[in-house]
Design a protein around this motif. Structure first.
Motif, PDB file in Angstrom:
ATOM      1  N   LYS A  31       0.841  -1.202   0.000  1.00 41.72           N
ATOM      2  CA  LYS A  31       0.000   0.000   0.000  1.00 41.72           C
ATOM      3  C   LYS A  31       0.878   1.255   0.000  1.00 41.72           C
ATOM      4  CE  LYS A  31      -4.013  -1.953   2.391  1.00 41.72           C
ATOM      5  NZ  LYS A  31      -4.815  -1.932   3.636  1.00 41.72           N
ATOM      6  N   ARG A  32       1.901   1.260   0.849  1.00 37.26           N
ATOM      7  CA  ARG A  32       2.788   2.428   0.917  1.00 37.26           C
ATOM      8  C   ARG A  32       3.527   2.631  -0.395  1.00 37.26           C
ATOM      9  NH1 ARG A  32       4.675   0.126   5.650  1.00 37.26           N
ATOM     10  NH2 ARG A  32       6.754  -0.062   4.735  1.00 37.26           N
ATOM     11  N   ARG A  34       2.615   1.685  -3.393  1.00 32.51           N
ATOM     12  CA  ARG A  34       1.693   2.153  -4.425  1.00 32.51           C
ATOM     13  C   ARG A  34       1.537   3.665  -4.328  1.00 32.51           C
ATOM     14  NH1 ARG A  34      -3.728   3.370  -4.485  1.00 32.51           N
ATOM     15  NH2 ARG A  34      -4.807   3.109  -6.490  1.00 32.51           N
ATOM     16  N   LEU A  35       1.337   4.181  -3.107  1.00 31.64           N
ATOM     17  CA  LEU A  35       1.196   5.625  -2.915  1.00 31.64           C
ATOM     18  C   LEU A  35       2.495   6.349  -3.253  1.00 31.64           C
ATOM     19  CD1 LEU A  35      -0.895   5.698   0.383  1.00 31.64           C
ATOM     20  CD2 LEU A  35      -1.701   6.138  -1.947  1.00 31.64           C
ATOM     21  N   LYS A  39       2.881   9.192  -6.079  1.00 35.90           N
ATOM     22  CA  LYS A  39       3.426  10.504  -5.698  1.00 35.90           C
ATOM     23  C   LYS A  39       4.546  10.913  -6.649  1.00 35.90           C
ATOM     24  CE  LYS A  39       5.472  12.898  -1.692  1.00 35.90           C
ATOM     25  NZ  LYS A  39       6.855  13.090  -2.145  1.00 35.90           N
TER      26      LYS A  39
END
Length: 364
Positions: A31-32, A34-35, A39
């Motif tokens: 999840k991190r 992917r963000l 970004k």
């Protein structure tokens, strides 16, 4: 680039939230990452490009607008040759960063590098040797084998145990370090950027060629590593593989191209490699002939892919399939919640997850 039409209309092909049933981002690391990736795209640190299909066409029908981890990505079907192409796509510098930084491993695999080889690490080697024997290609013990995209070298480990002289190329420096610490010879780099000395009997690529954003350059450099009469062995998931019924198994930002055996043979022939034998899994053996063919479009490949996935989409509108889909997601979530607490239940859920797609493919 011109998009003629959206070939598939299912919500899951275009609305990210509905893809979670297939490949849920359960762990916090993915999840991190992917963000973090999104970004970098928003800030302009990762650049996108638009280029023609390998056949030269700029006309496509769209299949999906997100990848299987819900990252925005147009995955398109060339109307002239049937090649499945990510377009627009991240450029070569961004692809190089994706692998060398470890982002690809973190994003799609969950991160950790094993510092030991699993007991079944010889499985791919055994399968490869069996496939080669079926194609009447018998490597002698001591033959030199180079694997492109070898990760930490678990396939090479299995081949070395069978008496082959092995080496590897891998863009992830951390993966190279693990393999080399375990006694392998793995060079850091991408095949598109490296030239060889013509001293290998065979080059192998296992679940790798679909990651090549410059396939013609990759094939040219692969030939530089091969002895005269050497072979290229390719193994990866083909679009027409009968068991794979879900289009969302294929789209990835990391897959600039997805192939059928037919489109793959056309690309290889344009680079001087002739198909010896292969099938739609894709498991294929090529020999370098130096006879360069032009990438002649084959509209049959377009028809085969469109017929398969449009037909599946129509059949999957049934209430039975939607019920199956919801149950499959619930089973994935249950397995994740029970993992490390109730190993027997986790094992049972894992068995059911493997069995359900097989049963579904038989029904379809």
């Amino acid at each position: 680039m011109k998009i003629n039409k959206f070939l598939l209309q299912s919500d899951k092909c275009h609305i990210p939230a509905l893809n979670e049933w297939f490949d849920p981002l359960f762990d916090d690391l993915r999840k991190r990452k992917r963000l973090e990736f999104l970004k970098l795209v928003a800030e302009g640190s990762l650049q996108y490009e638009t280029v023609p299909c390998l056949c030269g066409s700029v006309f496509f029908d769209n299949l999906t607008t997100v990848d299987r981890h819900n990252i925005p990505q147009f995955t398109n079907l060339c109307v002239h040759c049937g090649l499945v192409v990510n377009m627009p796509r991240i450029d070569h510098a961004a692809y190089t960063w994706l692998y060398s930084s470890g982002m690809y491993r973190d994003l799609y695999s969950g991160g950790e590098l094993s510092v030991t080889y699993p007991a079944d690490s010889g499985g791919v080697a055994d399968e490869m040797i069996a496939n080669l024997a079926a194609y009447d290609c018998h490597l002698k013990s001591g033959s030199r084998v180079l694997e492109i995209g070898c990760n930490t070298g678990y396939n090479l480990h299995g081949l070395r145990r069978q008496g082959f002289n092995v080496a590897g190329i891998e863009p992830d420096g951390n993966a190279c370090a693990v393999g080399n610490a375990l006694g392998l010879n793995i060079q850091v780099g991408k095949i598109e950027d490296l030239k060889g000395n013509g001293d290998f009997d065979m080059v192998i690529m296992i679940e790798c060629f679909e990651h090549m954003d410059l396939p013609y350059k990759a094939l040219d450099n692969i030939n530089s590593f091969l002895k005269p009469g050497g072979f290229l062995y390719i193994q990866h998931i083909g679009l027409l593989r009968p068991m794979w019924q879900d289009i969302m198994r294929f789209p990835q930002i990391a897959h600039p191209y997805n192939y059928t055996l037919g489109t793959f043979a056309i690309v290889c022939r344009a680079a001087g490699f002739e198909l010896v034998q292969g099938d739609e899994r894709i498991v294929a053996l090529f020999e370098y002939t130096g006879e360069f063919g032009s990438p002649i479009p084959d509209s049959r490949q377009y028809d085969l892919i469109a017929d398969k996935f449009v037909g599946i989409e129509l059949r999957n509108k049934s209430a039975i399939y939607r019920t199956y889909q919801r149950f499959y997601l619930w089973l994935l979530q249950t397995q994740h919640q029970l993992r490390r607490r109730f190993s027997i239940i986790d094992t049972l859920a894992g068995w059911m997850l493997r069995a359900l797609p097989a049963l579904k493919s038989r029904r379809l």
